[in-house]
Write a protein that holds these residues in place. Sequence first.
Motif, mmCIF file in Angstrom:
data_model
loop_
_atom_site.group_PDB
_atom_site.id
_atom_site.type_symbol
_atom_site.label_atom_id
_atom_site.label_comp_id
_atom_site.label_asym_id
_atom_site.label_seq_id
_atom_site.Cartn_x
_atom_site.Cartn_y
_atom_site.Cartn_z
ATOM 1 N N SER A 1 -7.076 10.633 4.932
ATOM 2 C CA SER A 1 -7.295 9.271 5.249
ATOM 3 C C SER A 1 -8.169 8.366 4.537
ATOM 4 N N ASP A 2 -9.098 9.001 3.834
ATOM 5 C CA ASP A 2 -10.168 8.316 3.018
ATOM 6 C C ASP A 2 -9.533 7.531 1.885
ATOM 7 N N THR A 3 -8.440 7.981 1.437
ATOM 8 C CA THR A 3 -7.489 7.115 0.460
ATOM 9 C C THR A 3 -7.326 5.794 0.893
ATOM 10 N N VAL A 4 -7.165 5.668 2.067
ATOM 11 C CA VAL A 4 -6.736 4.228 2.675
ATOM 12 C C VAL A 4 -7.872 3.615 3.544
ATOM 13 N N HIS A 5 -8.826 4.254 4.160
ATOM 14 C CA HIS A 5 -9.792 3.853 5.115
ATOM 15 C C HIS A 5 -11.181 3.902 4.522
ATOM 16 N N SER A 6 -11.244 4.188 3.180
ATOM 17 C CA SER A 6 -12.600 4.247 2.982
ATOM 18 C C SER A 6 -13.542 2.847 2.718
#
Length: 325
Positions: free
Chosen positions: A241-246
């Motif tokens: 999820s860090d790929t899109v929510h960072s």
Amino acid sequence: MATPSTPIPRIGIPRIGIIGFGEVGSSFARGLIAAGAGDIVAYDVPPGPTERRLALRRADELELALAFDPAALADRDILISSVTQDAADNAASTVAPHVAADAIYADVNSLSPEVKAAVGRRLDAVPGRFAPGRFVDVAIMGAPASDLHRVPLLAAGGRAEELAARLAPFGTAIRVVGPEPGRAAAVKILRSILTKGLETLLVEALTAARRHDVEAEVLGGFLELFDRRPALDFVEFLVRSDTVHSGRRALEAAQSADTVAAVGLEPAMSRAVAARLSQLAGLGLKERLGGVPPASLSDAVTLFDEALGRRPFTERPHGIEHPQN
């Protein structure tokens, strides 16, 4: 697996030398002696009278020979280097001219893979009786103070398999991870980012939480995250999820840093987290993925690996002093 109540035949028992007789070295010695590996000599160069008295007391308790001259290691089959990190290279250089040509030199110090491999090269380059290829990179993956010589170990090097086989009868658990020194160190030192990072985040967050009078609630909420799903699922969720929510998380981390600072605590970890998340947000992965996280943890790490690029390695003095054992 040998136990103190399971006698081991004396034939083939290796003569062991321990370099550095602090907590780690003495813990290995204590366990190995109890398991039947009684032929152990320790060598140390205490930095001061307090450390010297402590080393002598430990040796006396174990009825073990403690030497202050590396020549005492001349007949050892296996050498275990357990000095402070900044002394590992010097220990290898000092000991090499004095030991048997076919001795195995196992370095268990917590070093970066580059430094660990350099210690091995240093050992090979020292003139004397020590033959090249005897160095084994060993990483301690637990606490020797409690588990003694049975602590989980990783090993890498040309003679790592032989080291594992020779110590196995005493219950030493060594898993070989490759033939090149530095590989075991890489596993250890990179895992340390996770363990040491988590512990320092906990210190910062819980101290700030106490000052805000919400310590129990913060800790309870954090633990609930681990209780809801298996550990691997949790890790996959965070990284994927860090790929899109960072970007959103960077803003929240910045707020966290301000909240820590508001109670008079330096938000070193919180600010570092916010800065890294902001960097990840700038990679453009959210747009590239259309706002949909990748299917797997491996896919996510591959994306980060490619997007973050590579910087030339330049060794920087960290300015951190190593405590004595």
